[in-house]
Write an enzyme that holds these catalytic residues in place. Structure first.
Site, PDB file in Angstrom:
ATOM      1  N   GLU A 299       0.822  -1.310   0.145  1.00  0.00           N
ATOM      2  CA  GLU A 299       0.109  -0.100  -0.096  1.00  0.00           C
ATOM      3  C   GLU A 299       0.836   1.231  -0.111  1.00  0.00           C
ATOM      4  O   GLU A 299       0.801   2.031   0.903  1.00  0.00           O
ATOM      5  CB  GLU A 299      -1.059  -0.016   1.357  1.00  0.00           C
ATOM      6  CG  GLU A 299      -1.919  -1.053   1.458  1.00  0.00           C
ATOM      7  CD  GLU A 299      -2.545  -0.931   2.850  1.00  0.00           C
ATOM      8  OE1 GLU A 299      -2.042  -0.228   3.796  1.00  0.00           O
ATOM      9  OE2 GLU A 299      -3.291  -2.040   3.064  1.00  0.00           O
ATOM     10  N   PRO A 300       1.661   1.682  -0.829  1.00  0.00           N
ATOM     11  CA  PRO A 300       2.577   2.812  -0.987  1.00  0.00           C
ATOM     12  C   PRO A 300       1.819   3.925  -1.449  1.00  0.00           C
ATOM     13  O   PRO A 300       0.760   3.994  -2.323  1.00  0.00           O
ATOM     14  CB  PRO A 300       3.561   2.338  -1.875  1.00  0.00           C
ATOM     15  CG  PRO A 300       2.805   1.463  -2.953  1.00  0.00           C
ATOM     16  CD  PRO A 300       1.766   0.607  -2.276  1.00  0.00           C
ATOM     17  N   GLY A 301       2.310   4.829  -0.901  1.00  0.00           N
ATOM     18  CA  GLY A 301       1.725   6.228  -1.143  1.00  0.00           C
ATOM     19  C   GLY A 301       2.950   7.181  -1.533  1.00  0.00           C
ATOM     20  O   GLY A 301       2.873   7.456  -2.543  1.00  0.00           O
ATOM     21  N   ARG A 302       3.567   7.807  -0.576  1.00  0.00           N
ATOM     22  CA  ARG A 302       4.496   8.542  -0.689  1.00  0.00           C
ATOM     23  C   ARG A 302       5.665   8.226  -1.646  1.00  0.00           C
ATOM     24  O   ARG A 302       5.945   9.071  -2.566  1.00  0.00           O
ATOM     25  CB  ARG A 302       5.171   8.970   0.666  1.00  0.00           C
ATOM     26  CG  ARG A 302       6.022  10.040   0.815  1.00  0.00           C
ATOM     27  CD  ARG A 302       7.127   9.960   1.940  1.00  0.00           C
ATOM     28  NE  ARG A 302       6.247   9.683   3.223  1.00  0.00           N
ATOM     29  CZ  ARG A 302       5.880  10.522   4.039  1.00  0.00           C
ATOM     30  NH1 ARG A 302       6.013  11.748   3.679  1.00  0.00           N
ATOM     31  NH2 ARG A 302       5.154  10.436   4.884  1.00  0.00           N
ATOM     32  N   ARG A 338       3.205  20.139   5.931  1.00  0.00           N
ATOM     33  CA  ARG A 338       4.094  19.122   6.152  1.00  0.00           C
ATOM     34  C   ARG A 338       5.190  19.871   7.049  1.00  0.00           C
ATOM     35  O   ARG A 338       5.802  19.303   8.068  1.00  0.00           O
ATOM     36  CB  ARG A 338       4.844  18.318   5.225  1.00  0.00           C
ATOM     37  CG  ARG A 338       3.703  17.736   4.339  1.00  0.00           C
ATOM     38  CD  ARG A 338       4.303  16.338   3.430  1.00  0.00           C
ATOM     39  NE  ARG A 338       4.937  15.409   4.262  1.00  0.00           N
ATOM     40  CZ  ARG A 338       6.194  15.345   4.578  1.00  0.00           C
ATOM     41  NH1 ARG A 338       7.013  16.095   4.032  1.00  0.00           N
ATOM     42  NH2 ARG A 338       6.676  14.449   5.425  1.00  0.00           N
ATOM     43  N   TYR A 342       5.118  18.579  10.658  1.00  0.00           N
ATOM     44  CA  TYR A 342       5.992  17.623  10.944  1.00  0.00           C
ATOM     45  C   TYR A 342       7.724  17.897  11.229  1.00  0.00           C
ATOM     46  O   TYR A 342       8.584  17.146  11.019  1.00  0.00           O
ATOM     47  CB  TYR A 342       5.896  16.253   9.935  1.00  0.00           C
ATOM     48  CG  TYR A 342       4.754  15.845   9.673  1.00  0.00           C
ATOM     49  CD1 TYR A 342       4.048  15.171  10.542  1.00  0.00           C
ATOM     50  CD2 TYR A 342       3.987  16.027   8.434  1.00  0.00           C
ATOM     51  CE1 TYR A 342       2.518  14.547  10.344  1.00  0.00           C
ATOM     52  CE2 TYR A 342       2.941  15.676   8.262  1.00  0.00           C
ATOM     53  CZ  TYR A 342       2.007  14.768   8.936  1.00  0.00           C
ATOM     54  OH  TYR A 342       0.946  14.427   8.662  1.00  0.00           O
ATOM     55  N   CYS A 370      -1.424  33.967   9.419  1.00  0.00           N
ATOM     56  CA  CYS A 370      -1.112  34.591  10.682  1.00  0.00           C
ATOM     57  C   CYS A 370      -0.815  33.435  11.759  1.00  0.00           C
ATOM     58  O   CYS A 370      -1.377  33.567  12.655  1.00  0.00           O
ATOM     59  CB  CYS A 370      -2.370  35.537  10.890  1.00  0.00           C
ATOM     60  SG  CYS A 370      -2.435  36.794   9.582  1.00  0.00           S
ATOM     61  N   GLU A 371       0.334  33.102  11.469  1.00  0.00           N
ATOM     62  CA  GLU A 371       0.995  32.112  12.602  1.00  0.00           C
ATOM     63  C   GLU A 371       2.365  31.825  12.300  1.00  0.00           C
ATOM     64  O   GLU A 371       2.770  31.558  11.169  1.00  0.00           O
ATOM     65  CB  GLU A 371       0.287  30.617  12.369  1.00  0.00           C
ATOM     66  CG  GLU A 371      -1.264  30.461  12.785  1.00  0.00           C
ATOM     67  CD  GLU A 371      -1.534  29.088  13.198  1.00  0.00           C
ATOM     68  OE1 GLU A 371      -0.606  28.359  13.752  1.00  0.00           O
ATOM     69  OE2 GLU A 371      -2.706  28.897  12.876  1.00  0.00           O
TER      70      GLU A 371
HETATM   71  N1  LLP Z   1      -1.344   2.150   4.361  1.00  0.00           N
HETATM   72  C1  LLP Z   1      -1.905   2.563   5.597  1.00  0.00           C
HETATM   73  C2  LLP Z   1      -2.954   1.775   6.478  1.00  0.00           C
HETATM   74  C3  LLP Z   1      -1.388   3.988   5.973  1.00  0.00           C
HETATM   75  O1  LLP Z   1      -2.348   4.480   7.124  1.00  0.00           O
HETATM   76  C4  LLP Z   1      -0.687   4.699   5.214  1.00  0.00           C
HETATM   77  C5  LLP Z   1      -0.488   5.840   5.435  1.00  0.00           C
HETATM   78  C6  LLP Z   1      -0.190   4.168   4.066  1.00  0.00           C
HETATM   79  C7  LLP Z   1      -0.511   2.707   3.893  1.00  0.00           C
HETATM   80  C8  LLP Z   1       0.608   4.821   3.004  1.00  0.00           C
HETATM   81  O2  LLP Z   1       1.927   5.271   3.400  1.00  0.00           O
HETATM   82  P1  LLP Z   1       3.105   5.974   2.684  1.00  0.00           P
HETATM   83  O3  LLP Z   1       3.580   4.827   1.828  1.00  0.00           O
HETATM   84  O4  LLP Z   1       2.671   6.838   2.081  1.00  0.00           O
HETATM   85  O5  LLP Z   1       4.028   6.228   3.821  1.00  0.00           O
HETATM   86  N2  LLP Z   1       0.799  12.965   6.309  1.00  0.00           N
HETATM   87  C9  LLP Z   1       1.990  12.058   6.624  1.00  0.00           C
HETATM   88  C10 LLP Z   1       2.026  10.767   6.406  1.00  0.00           C
HETATM   89  C11 LLP Z   1       0.735   9.965   6.846  1.00  0.00           C
HETATM   90  C12 LLP Z   1       0.880   8.561   6.541  1.00  0.00           C
HETATM   91  C13 LLP Z   1      -0.443   8.092   6.847  1.00  0.00           C
HETATM   92  N3  LLP Z   1      -0.849   6.633   6.490  1.00  0.00           N
HETATM   93  C14 LLP Z   1       3.061  13.032   5.896  1.00  0.00           C
HETATM   94  O6  LLP Z   1       2.766  13.977   5.135  1.00  0.00           O
HETATM   95  O7  LLP Z   1       4.354  12.478   6.165  1.00  0.00           O
END
Ligand code: LLP
Length: 449
Positions: A299-302, A338, A342, A370-371
């Site tokens: 489940e990759p996102g980033r 971000r 973070y 304004c922060e």
């Molecule tokens: N699967 C699940 C169950 C998740 O909770 C997440 C991310 C992913 C997959 C995807 O993770 P990735 O491959 O993108 O790392 N907003 C934060 C990141 C929050 C991630 C939440 N869950 C940031 O900007 O760094």
């Protein structure tokens, strides 16, 4: 109280040449300045204005393919489910779907977006710690591939909803492996203290209970230990080993385990991080889960979307502080949160050709909100950036637009997809009219005296 300002690092920042060398979709042209693939970013800014998110289609395709190939090369039977929370642009989802990716969704909205983008329901997994009755029903109506349940309470709820619909829900159990992913505390999810998943010690009994409940087909196990994982494979390996052990124990009891969901989390280099490669991740999966011979999911996102996007912004003015230079942009923490949330570091490149070679001096780059927290970076080596100068925030393709808000009544920024030499607006800038349109003022408030 902790400082609301971004961390100051003790190693030197990468320079413009370093940043460009690691990002093949971005080039500095002598005449056009910063170019994404074959499109000068200045052209986009001129036509669409700023702030604007710009995504590289070629980069999205290349990174999805690199992950897929690493999994294949490791000899794994694996499917990729892009985490829509990283980027839920319909164009991005459509593009990745066309490459064969599925989606990982965590809300009705993301499920609808993935479906609207044409991703088939049988490639969609529904994760998240608090799915409502309505969300579960919609997922089942759509014919979802898998629901990852995160608690005993949720398992009962899924059973009830499925039975009421005469459906059978394919359910995996998300395990909390209690391992440290060694990432930022706000994006660490695999520790026992975190709200996610089912305690390892309770998982076997709950899995057996699932097998006995009406309306549920137990499918397997899932794990996700955190995001922006850059510090080696130890956390992944520990988590997957625990999953392997549990899966084996379940199968030994005659319980069905069809597949294993390895989550996301692979980090990217924003500054000077050296995260594990897809090959290392695939190798760790192979070493720990491979012997079970089951299909796996990722489940990759980033990792896929982060490097593919930039946030284009314009300088409103340069302000001489007491002993600091402030570059005030038209982008703010409501766009890219971000750094404020973070302490994240994002590369910042000037867009004009001469600015990439001009003398540098330290600057604090801030937005107009304004922060004090609306500070993107402090003491960054940047050229003179007069009003109207363009800059690009790098690696803004994941958790950029999706996390933006309209704080300070600032409309949501536009989004653009670049594909080779062509480009298109994929979400027009929100209008001020639209920002006000969805509000109602009760008659009984009368009119202003
Ligand atoms: N699967 C699940 C169950 C998740 O909770 C997440 C991310 C992913 C997959 C995807 O993770 P990735 O491959 O993108 O790392 N907003 C934060 C990141 C929050 C991630 C939440 N869950 C940031 O900007 O760094």
């Amino acid at each position: 109280m902790a400082s609301p300002l971004p961390a100051v690092h003790d190693t030197p920042d990468p320079d413009f040449a370093d940043l460009l060398a690691r990002r093949p979709h971005l080039k500095a042209h002598a005449l056009d300045g910063l170019v994404m693939d074959d499109v000068p970013l200045v052209n986009i800014a001129r036509e669409v204005g700023t702030p604007t998110w710009v995504y590289s289609a070629a980069t999205l395709r290349r990174r999805h393919a690199a992950l897929r190939d690493a999994l294949i090369e490791a000899g794994l039977k694996a499917t990729i489910h892009f985490a829509a929370k990283a980027n839920d642009s319909l164009a991005v989802l459509r593009l990745l779907g066309a490459e064969g990716a599925g989606a990982d969704v965590v809300s009705e909205g993301e499920l609808r977006a993935a479906r609207a983008a044409g991703i088939p329901a049988d490639r969609i997994v529904f994760s998240g710690v608090g799915k409502s009755h309505r969300e579960i029903a919609l997922a089942l109506e759509e014919g979802i591939f898998q629901i990852n349940a995160e608690s005993a309470e949720e398992v009962e709820r899924i059973s009830e909803v499925a039975v009421s619909m005469g459906a059978t829900a394919p359910v995996s159990l998300r395990i909390n492996p209690d391992v440290d992913a060694r990432t930022h505390a706000k994006i660490s999810t695999g520790l026992a203290e975190n709200k996610f998943g089912i305690a390892y010690s309770d998982a076997a009994a709950l899995y057996a209970r699932m097998a006995s409940l009406p309306g549920i087909r137990p499918i397997g196990l899932a794990v996700h230990i955190g995001s922006q994982i850059t510090e080696g494979m130890a956390g992944y390996r520990a988590a997957y080993s625990r999953v392997a052990e549990l899966a084996q124990a379940l199968m030994a009891r005659g319980l069905p385990v069809e597949r294993l969901d390895c989550g996301g989390g692979l980090g990217i280099p924003y500054r000077d991080e050296a995260p594990p490669t897809p090959a290392a991740l695939a190798g760790a999966i192979k070493a720990t889960l491979g012997p079970l011979g089951l299909p796996v999911m990722l489940e990759p996102g980033r990792w896929i979307a982060g490097p593919a996007g930039v946030l284009l912004a314009s300088v409103v003015l340069q302000k001489r502080g007491q002993n600091r230079r402030f570059v005030v942009l038209d982008a703010a923490m409501n766009d890219l949160v971000r750094p404020a949330m973070y302490e994240a570091w994002h590369g910042i490149l000037p867009v004009a050709p001469d600015a990439l070679h001009a003398p540098l001096s330290p600057a604090d780059v801030v937005g107009p909100v304004c922060e004090t927290g609306d500070t993107f970076t402090r003491g960054r080596a940047l050229p003179d950036l007069p009003p109207g100068a363009l800059v690009a925030f790098l690696d803004a393709g994941a958790y950029g637009a999706t996390m933006s808000s309209t704080y300070n009544a600032r409309p949501l920024a536009a989004e653009v997809l670049v594909d080779g030499a062509r480009w298109a607006v994929t979400r027009p800038r929100q209008t001020h009219e639209a920002l006000l349109a969805n509000q109602l003022v009760p008659d009984w408030l009368g009119t202003t005296a």
